[in-house]
Design a protein around this motif. Structure first.
Motif: not given
Length: 335
Positions: A39-44, A46-62, A94-98
């Motif tokens: 589910a890790a994608t980002t856009r770039r 005009k109009g964000g039409k190009t979708i690319e794979k990306a590295q997500l960053v999570f902050a985890c709190f136990e 691209s939060s919709r995919s997540v």
């Protein structure tokens, strides 16, 4: 000789508690790995039409307690809105995919947790809805340590709420700010509560044993999904496999492999690479198509005046489907 003070280890000793925490951490990582890979994608552009794979960053709190100060090990994983592209640049996530994959990720967490508890602690689990319970822990003790849930259910009942959305609203309405309490104080309180239910460290530690024998795996039947959803996405298959195999000790990576094999067997790749199970409209009935005989079935439907109905992610995929299978009469419904 002077008597040493009793160690305040809560409901089990520190070594076993560390094992349980490690099992939980691996399960959280398995769920986040799934989101990263699927589910890790980002856009770039005009109009964000190009979708690319990306590295997500999570902050985890136990956290180790519920808001009612019952024992409840859980992790809050916050996704930062910073997606790292392969070229080193950054973009928004691209939060919709997540969001679309969140339920499958949660089911994988439960499956991986069950697998880790079985492998590392010898604990057997049983399904309880979409979650798991450890076999051998008294129901009364689980109820006693579920005061927050009991409060929510009481509010839901008193207000006559029937929907999951209404229950979620009650959960938010009744959520109070968390208060910090010393761990030693909580350990003492939990131990006394458990003791009143006939449960001590001895009973808890007796559950930890050698890894149990693997349980037979139920057949994964996709007809249940087809009957309820009408169309199937890959994440639906991942979720279904995880639910069916929840008690078998299969790890998340094994579940995802089984799901991938089912995807290849039962779905059709279209457009941007997404998989789907097209539907055929036959009078009032909606019939699942066998992808292996897809084009012949489409022709047969068109010959009798029927209409092909495909559930597709976007207009581009609809055009690709229509071109690939030469569909003359078609309805493309976006999901």
């Amino acid at each position: 000789a002077a008597r040493l003070p009793e160690r305040n280890d809560g409901l089990c000793g520190p070594d076993l508690r560390a094992k349980l925490e490690a099992c939980h951490e691996r399960a959280v990582r398995a769920a986040l790995d799934y989101l990263q890979e699927e589910a890790a994608t980002t856009r770039r552009g005009k109009g964000g039409k190009t979708i690319e794979k990306a590295q997500l960053v999570f902050a985890c709190f136990e956290h180790g307690t519920s808001r009612a100060h019952d024992p409840q090990l859980h992790t809050h994983s916050l996704l930062l809105n910073v997606a790292m592209r392969p070229d080193g640049s950054t973009g928004s996530v691209s939060s919709r995919s997540v969001f679309q994959h969140r339920i499958a990720a949660g089911t994988l967490y439960q499956a991986e947790l069950a697998a880790q508890l079985r492998k590392e602690c010898g604990l057997e689990t049983v399904k309880n809805g979409n979650t798991i319970e450890v076999i051998g822990v008294p129901k009364a003790l689980c109820t006693e340590f579920s005061k927050r849930r009991a409060d929510i259910l009481a509010q839901v009942e008193s207000k006559g709420i029937k929907s999951a959305k209404g229950a979620a609203a009650v959960t938010l309405e009744t959520r109070t700010a968390k208060e910090s309490r010393p761990r030693d104080e909580l350990f003492t309180e939990w131990r006394e509560t458990a003791k009143a239910q006939g449960w001590t460290q001895s009973e808890a530690e007796a559950l930890f044993k050698a890894e149990p024998k693997p349980k037979p795996r139920d057949r994964v039947d996709l007809r249940e999904l087809a009957d309820t959803k009408g169309f199937i996405r890959e994440r639906d298959i991942v979720q279904q496999v995880a639910k069916v195999t929840l008690e078998t000790g299969l790890a998340a990576v094994e579940i995802r492999q089984i799901a991938k094999e089912l995807v290849e067997k039962h779905t059709v790749p279209v457009g941007n690479g997404r998989h789907l199970a097209p539907l055929v409209d036959r009078a009032q009935d909606i019939e699942r198509i066998d992808p292996g005989d897809l084009e012949a079935r489409i022709r047969a439907v068109e010959q009798r005046g029927g209409r092909v109905v495909a559930i597709l992610p976007d207009a581009e995929s609809a055009q690709a489907f229509q071109a690939a299978y030469r569909v003359e009469s078609m309805t493309a419904t976006q999901y």
